[in-house]
Design a protein around this motif. Structure first.
Motif, short mmCIF file in Angstrom:
data_model
loop_
_atom_site.label_atom_id
_atom_site.label_comp_id
_atom_site.label_asym_id
_atom_site.label_seq_id
_atom_site.Cartn_x
_atom_site.Cartn_y
_atom_site.Cartn_z
N MET A 259 0.92 -1.14 0.15
CA MET A 259 0.11 0.03 -0.14
C MET A 259 0.78 1.31 0.05
O MET A 259 0.53 2.14 -0.69
N ARG A 260 1.94 1.15 0.75
CA ARG A 260 2.81 2.42 0.64
C ARG A 260 3.56 2.51 -0.50
O ARG A 260 3.51 3.79 -1.08
N LEU A 261 3.77 1.46 -1.23
CA LEU A 261 4.55 1.74 -2.57
C LEU A 261 3.56 2.25 -3.48
O LEU A 261 3.85 3.15 -4.27
N PHE A 262 2.14 1.81 -3.39
CA PHE A 262 1.25 2.70 -4.13
C PHE A 262 0.88 3.94 -3.90
O PHE A 262 0.85 4.84 -4.80
N LEU A 263 1.02 4.29 -2.46
CA LEU A 263 0.80 5.80 -2.24
C LEU A 263 1.88 6.66 -2.45
O LEU A 263 1.72 7.85 -2.68
N ASP A 264 3.16 5.97 -2.40
CA ASP A 264 4.51 6.79 -2.82
C ASP A 264 4.35 7.11 -4.33
O ASP A 264 4.67 8.39 -4.71
N GLY A 265 3.71 6.23 -5.00
CA GLY A 265 3.63 6.35 -6.81
C GLY A 265 2.51 7.59 -6.63
O GLY A 265 2.81 8.50 -7.63
N GLY A 268 4.39 10.86 -6.06
CA GLY A 268 5.28 11.10 -7.24
C GLY A 268 4.72 11.71 -8.25
O GLY A 268 5.01 12.52 -8.89
N ILE A 269 3.27 11.17 -8.58
CA ILE A 269 2.64 11.93 -9.86
C ILE A 269 2.26 13.29 -9.24
O ILE A 269 2.24 14.11 -10.23
N GLN A 270 1.92 13.57 -8.08
CA GLN A 270 1.74 14.92 -7.40
C GLN A 270 2.78 15.85 -7.55
O GLN A 270 2.69 16.84 -7.94
N PHE A 271 4.05 15.43 -7.41
CA PHE A 271 5.11 16.23 -7.70
C PHE A 271 5.13 16.64 -9.16
O PHE A 271 5.59 17.68 -9.46
N LEU A 272 5.13 15.45 -9.87
CA LEU A 272 5.33 15.72 -11.34
C LEU A 272 4.12 16.84 -11.79
O LEU A 272 4.47 17.81 -12.59
N LEU A 273 2.91 16.93 -11.19
CA LEU A 273 1.98 17.83 -11.77
C LEU A 273 2.23 19.05 -11.39
O LEU A 273 1.98 20.02 -11.88
N LYS A 274 3.10 19.43 -10.01
CA LYS A 274 3.41 20.66 -9.89
C LYS A 274 4.81 20.96 -10.28
O LYS A 274 5.34 22.18 -9.89
N GLY A 275 5.33 19.96 -11.11
CA GLY A 275 6.46 20.62 -12.01
C GLY A 275 7.86 20.45 -10.93
O GLY A 275 9.00 20.70 -11.37
N LYS A 276 7.73 19.52 -9.87
CA LYS A 276 8.86 19.14 -9.04
C LYS A 276 9.55 17.78 -9.42
O LYS A 276 9.29 16.80 -8.94
N PHE A 277 10.30 17.90 -10.68
CA PHE A 277 10.68 16.87 -11.32
C PHE A 277 11.75 16.11 -10.38
O PHE A 277 11.70 15.03 -10.22
N ALA A 278 12.71 17.07 -9.49
CA ALA A 278 13.80 16.32 -8.99
C ALA A 278 13.13 15.47 -7.67
O ALA A 278 13.70 14.48 -7.41
N HIS A 279 11.96 15.99 -7.18
CA HIS A 279 11.56 15.26 -5.95
C HIS A 279 10.68 13.99 -6.60
O HIS A 279 10.80 13.04 -5.81
N CYS A 280 10.09 13.88 -7.67
CA CYS A 280 9.71 12.59 -8.24
C CYS A 280 10.81 11.84 -8.44
O CYS A 280 10.68 10.57 -7.94
N GLY A 281 11.75 12.09 -8.87
CA GLY A 281 13.21 11.31 -9.23
C GLY A 281 13.51 10.88 -7.86
O GLY A 281 14.25 9.81 -7.75
N ALA A 282 13.42 11.67 -6.73
CA ALA A 282 13.95 11.25 -5.25
C ALA A 282 13.12 10.20 -5.00
O ALA A 282 13.65 9.25 -4.49
N ILE A 283 11.89 10.15 -5.13
CA ILE A 283 10.92 9.05 -4.82
C ILE A 283 11.21 7.60 -5.56
O ILE A 283 11.69 6.65 -4.92
N ILE A 284 11.58 8.02 -6.89
CA ILE A 284 12.08 6.65 -7.57
C ILE A 284 13.31 6.02 -6.89
O ILE A 284 13.42 5.02 -7.03
N LYS A 285 14.25 6.97 -6.77
CA LYS A 285 15.63 6.64 -6.37
C LYS A 285 15.47 5.89 -4.92
O LYS A 285 16.13 5.03 -4.80
#
Length: 329
Positions: A259-265, A268-285
């Motif tokens: 569930m946490r992996l799903f919520l983290d995803g 990450g989408i929320q960061f993308l929509l806000k233009g915070k690409f580095a933070h989305c990348g940080a979640i993937i990392k």
């Protein structure tokens, strides 16, 4: 020997030491004061030697980060009670007396947090700890006085001493015996959420954490790594998953991790929509590094995982879908 050691971890924080050490020195007559230095390259040590000669310096041989930095330094501290205090904390008169009274009179209490208010806006609680921490069923941390990004004004609504689940690493009191029984902080965390993991492991062993409103400190917050830094996002997301892997009850471990992996995803989408690409990348990392550490952290499980660890079902659901921005006991 005094009963309590105030230990401030420092790395290149000369300016913070100049600003905040005076209050610690002035209002900590009951304690021996240490600065544990993580091999600073600025003039931190010169400032302590010239302006605060009564402070004992512990010199770590390199920058170990928050978790292991304390672990290494505290091997040299023998006072029975530890006060682990951030370098950006301003303390107040008599801040130690309620803590000493609790630790002396209630042996079942192993960890204590004071009331933590915002140094920059002193009528409000501070994000990192506020009036004591809890986690929800899925391991999301929140506090009395702060849920996600909503911080409450201090109107005396949390002036009751009560048990909590975790105490903020910004200002955390712990018995030396318990810290050593737990082998200190988990060094793999480096920084962020290591105090929640420590408190959870203590909780699994039957120790209590307590909030003491009669002890008040003010915290700057973000002085070493602010919210806009993707490294903080990486550490928070990775360490949260590590903490769950180590401490969740066996039957809940894999369903909640999934569930946490799903919520983290979704985060990450929320960061993308806000233009915070580095933070989305940080979640993937964070996720990829977590996968490499799963087996190591499964081996850290103690076999004593308490089931009553959470205060609420889903703070994410209550906050984002139901508008619940105030702590509900």
């Amino acid at each position: 020997m005094k009963k309590i050691a105030v230990v401030i971890l420092n790395w290149n924080g000369a300016q913070l030491l100049e600003q905040f050490l005076p209050s610690v020195v002035a209002y900590s007559e009951e304690a021996k004061i240490y600065v544990a230095d993580n091999a600073s390259t600025d003039h931190s040590l010169q400032i302590i030697q010239s302006k605060f000669p009564q402070v004992t310096v512990i010199k770590n041989d390199k920058n170990y980060g928050f978790a292991q930095g304390y672990n290494v330094a505290l091997q040299q501290v023998e006072e029975p009670y530890y006060a682990l205090v951030n370098s950006d904390i301003e303390v107040t008169p008599n801040w130690l007396l309620p803590i000493l009274s609790l630790l002396d009179s209630e042996p079942e209490v192993g960890i204590i947090q004071p009331k933590i208010l915002d140094f920059k806006n002193k009528e409000y609680f501070e994000y990192a700890g506020a009036a004591g921490g809890f986690i929800d069923r899925f391991g999301y941390p929140y506090c009395r006085g702060r849920i996600f990004d909503t911080v409450e004004k201090d109107n005396g609504q949390y002036n009751d001493a009560r048990d909590i689940f975790w105490a903020s690493g910004a200002c955390l009191f712990i018995r030396k015996s318990i810290f050593r029984e737990l082998n200190g902080f988990d060094k793999d965390f480096f920084a962020h959420q290591e105090e929640i993991d420590l408190c959870w492991r203590a909780f699994n062993l039957g120790y209590k954490a307590r909030y003491s409103p009669d002890s008040v400190v003010y915290h700057v917050g973000g002085a070493t790594l602010n919210e806009s830094n993707p490294k903080k996002t990486f550490l928070n997301f990775r360490n949260s998953l590590l903490m769950l892997t180590k401490n969740l009850p066996e039957k809940q471990l894999f369903p909640i991790i999934l569930m946490r992996l799903f919520l983290d995803g979704l985060a990450g989408i929320q960061f993308l929509l806000k233009g915070k690409f580095a933070h989305c990348g940080a979640i993937i990392k964070a996720h990829f590094e977590y996968y490499t550490l799963i087996n190591k952290n499964l081996k850290k499980r103690s076999g004593k995982q308490a089931h009553n660890y959470y205060q609420s079902g889903s703070i994410v659901y209550r906050y984002f879908l139901k508008g619940g921005t105030i702590f509900a006991s």
